[in-house]
Design a protein around this motif. Sequence first.
Motif, mmCIF file in Angstrom:
data_model
loop_
_atom_site.group_PDB
_atom_site.id
_atom_site.type_symbol
_atom_site.label_atom_id
_atom_site.label_comp_id
_atom_site.label_asym_id
_atom_site.label_seq_id
_atom_site.Cartn_x
_atom_site.Cartn_y
_atom_site.Cartn_z
ATOM 1 N N UNK A 1 0.951 -1.273 -0.084
ATOM 2 C CA UNK A 1 0.069 0.031 0.181
ATOM 3 C C UNK A 1 0.807 1.441 -0.027
ATOM 4 N N UNK A 2 2.026 1.247 0.827
ATOM 5 C CA UNK A 2 2.881 2.310 1.009
ATOM 6 C C UNK A 2 3.587 2.616 -0.563
ATOM 7 N N UNK A 3 4.033 1.542 -1.073
ATOM 8 C CA UNK A 3 4.620 1.735 -2.346
ATOM 9 C C UNK A 3 3.645 2.368 -3.602
ATOM 10 N N UNK A 4 2.452 1.844 -3.492
ATOM 11 C CA UNK A 4 1.662 2.204 -4.366
ATOM 12 C C UNK A 4 1.121 3.603 -4.312
ATOM 13 N N UNK A 5 1.183 4.163 -3.114
ATOM 14 C CA UNK A 5 0.808 5.629 -3.027
ATOM 15 C C UNK A 5 1.998 6.580 -3.268
ATOM 16 N N UNK A 6 3.359 5.721 -3.129
ATOM 17 C CA UNK A 6 4.503 6.616 -3.599
ATOM 18 C C UNK A 6 4.850 6.880 -5.116
ATOM 19 N N UNK A 7 4.265 5.438 -5.642
ATOM 20 C CA UNK A 7 4.778 5.287 -7.182
ATOM 21 C C UNK A 7 3.556 5.743 -8.041
ATOM 22 N N UNK A 8 2.185 5.589 -7.672
ATOM 23 C CA UNK A 8 1.191 5.723 -8.340
ATOM 24 C C UNK A 8 0.151 6.872 -8.030
ATOM 25 N N UNK A 9 -0.539 7.059 -8.917
ATOM 26 C CA UNK A 9 -2.057 8.121 -8.678
ATOM 27 C C UNK A 9 -3.031 7.146 -8.081
ATOM 28 N N UNK A 10 -3.486 7.314 -6.672
ATOM 29 C CA UNK A 10 -4.465 6.534 -6.037
ATOM 30 C C UNK A 10 -5.636 7.389 -5.955
ATOM 31 N N UNK A 11 -6.835 6.926 -6.473
ATOM 32 C CA UNK A 11 -8.129 7.520 -6.238
ATOM 33 C C UNK A 11 -8.586 7.082 -4.869
ATOM 34 N N UNK A 12 -8.558 7.925 -3.862
ATOM 35 C CA UNK A 12 -9.040 7.618 -2.605
ATOM 36 C C UNK A 12 -10.515 7.241 -2.414
ATOM 37 N N UNK A 13 -11.348 8.113 -3.298
ATOM 38 C CA UNK A 13 -13.019 7.825 -3.294
ATOM 39 C C UNK A 13 -13.321 6.410 -3.921
ATOM 40 N N UNK A 14 -12.587 6.053 -4.759
ATOM 41 C CA UNK A 14 -12.675 4.744 -5.578
ATOM 42 C C UNK A 14 -12.020 3.648 -4.596
ATOM 43 N N UNK A 15 -10.962 3.991 -4.134
ATOM 44 C CA UNK A 15 -10.239 2.891 -3.137
ATOM 45 C C UNK A 15 -11.302 2.573 -2.056
ATOM 46 N N UNK A 16 -11.912 3.841 -1.381
ATOM 47 C CA UNK A 16 -12.491 3.387 -0.124
ATOM 48 C C UNK A 16 -14.069 2.864 -0.581
ATOM 49 N N UNK A 17 -14.364 3.368 -1.663
ATOM 50 C CA UNK A 17 -16.088 2.766 -2.101
ATOM 51 C C UNK A 17 -15.798 1.209 -2.343
ATOM 52 N N UNK A 18 -14.621 0.787 -2.824
ATOM 53 C CA UNK A 18 -14.564 -0.526 -3.225
ATOM 54 C C UNK A 18 -14.148 -1.296 -1.707
ATOM 55 N N UNK A 19 -13.342 -0.707 -0.984
ATOM 56 C CA UNK A 19 -12.874 -1.177 0.399
ATOM 57 C C UNK A 19 -14.154 -1.339 1.130
ATOM 58 N N UNK A 20 -15.153 -0.710 1.021
ATOM 59 C CA UNK A 20 -16.599 -0.602 1.643
ATOM 60 C C UNK A 20 -17.329 -1.995 1.257
ATOM 61 N N UNK A 21 -17.396 -2.137 0.004
ATOM 62 C CA UNK A 21 -18.022 -3.276 -0.623
ATOM 63 C C UNK A 21 -17.472 -4.484 -0.151
ATOM 64 N N UNK A 22 -16.083 -4.661 0.078
ATOM 65 C CA UNK A 22 -15.281 -5.770 0.366
ATOM 66 C C UNK A 22 -15.058 -5.829 2.028
ATOM 67 N N UNK A 23 -15.854 -4.874 2.747
ATOM 68 C CA UNK A 23 -15.708 -4.939 4.314
ATOM 69 C C UNK A 23 -14.073 -4.830 4.897
ATOM 70 N N UNK A 24 -13.321 -4.071 4.098
ATOM 71 C CA UNK A 24 -12.132 -3.687 4.854
ATOM 72 C C UNK A 24 -11.643 -2.328 4.831
#
Length: 241
Positions: free
Chosen positions: A204-227
């Motif tokens: 996760x740390x490497x992903x945020x350092x290397x790539x553009x991460x859309x937080x809304x998309x990330x947390x929306x999907x994380x919500x669907x997956x219960x994490x």
Amino acid sequence: MSNNETTTSILAYAETHPNFSTEDLFAYLHERTGINKSSLAWYLFKLVNANALVRTGRGMYAKVTKQVFTPNPTEEVKEIYSSLQTYFPFAKFCVYHGEIIAPLQHHLSSNRIIYVETERDSAETVFNFLKEKAYESYLRPDKEMIYRYIDMDKKAIFVKNLISEAPLQKISDVPMPTVEKLLVDILRDTDFFYLQGSESEHIIENAFNLYTVNRNRLFRYAGRRKVKEELSSILENLNIQ
């Protein structure tokens, strides 16, 4: 103001405002140029498509300074997806090679698995189809099955459920995971047990350092997956704002 001047003004604003809202940008530009909201939305749409800006949340944008996670599908992935598309034209898929995880890893581990995700109702039929095509395939393998019977360094296919509304991207016409989907799946899926724990935090740390991460998309999907809570805790511990 001409199109080029408006575009230049938006990008200049983005230079000095690392993560800005549409409302703040509109207030800044409207005062100077009289631009209306629909015109501004059109410019933002064009700049995102041109990969000059990236959406970082609902109504939030930033200048692209990091790479966009766009792993190239292998020839074998392309062939498998093409075959699946032919025989299951109405099914949804996500197909990718385990090697796309490697750039995110701290401790590199071999993964030659091809992941075929499809809707729950189609998974068993797809699995049987791949077995008939002589692919070494496993249907929703769990930690125990992988630990006992599967060598991740050898070619095989894992057929898994595709979660509804999972964030996907098409690369060379193959539907593949976005970085947001991959991060959540690594936290959640039992077949990624070997990446969970401290290694998933590094990923996760490497992903945020290397790539553009859309937080809304990330947390929306994380919500669907219960994490969602687990992910929030990891980001807080890593001091990722």
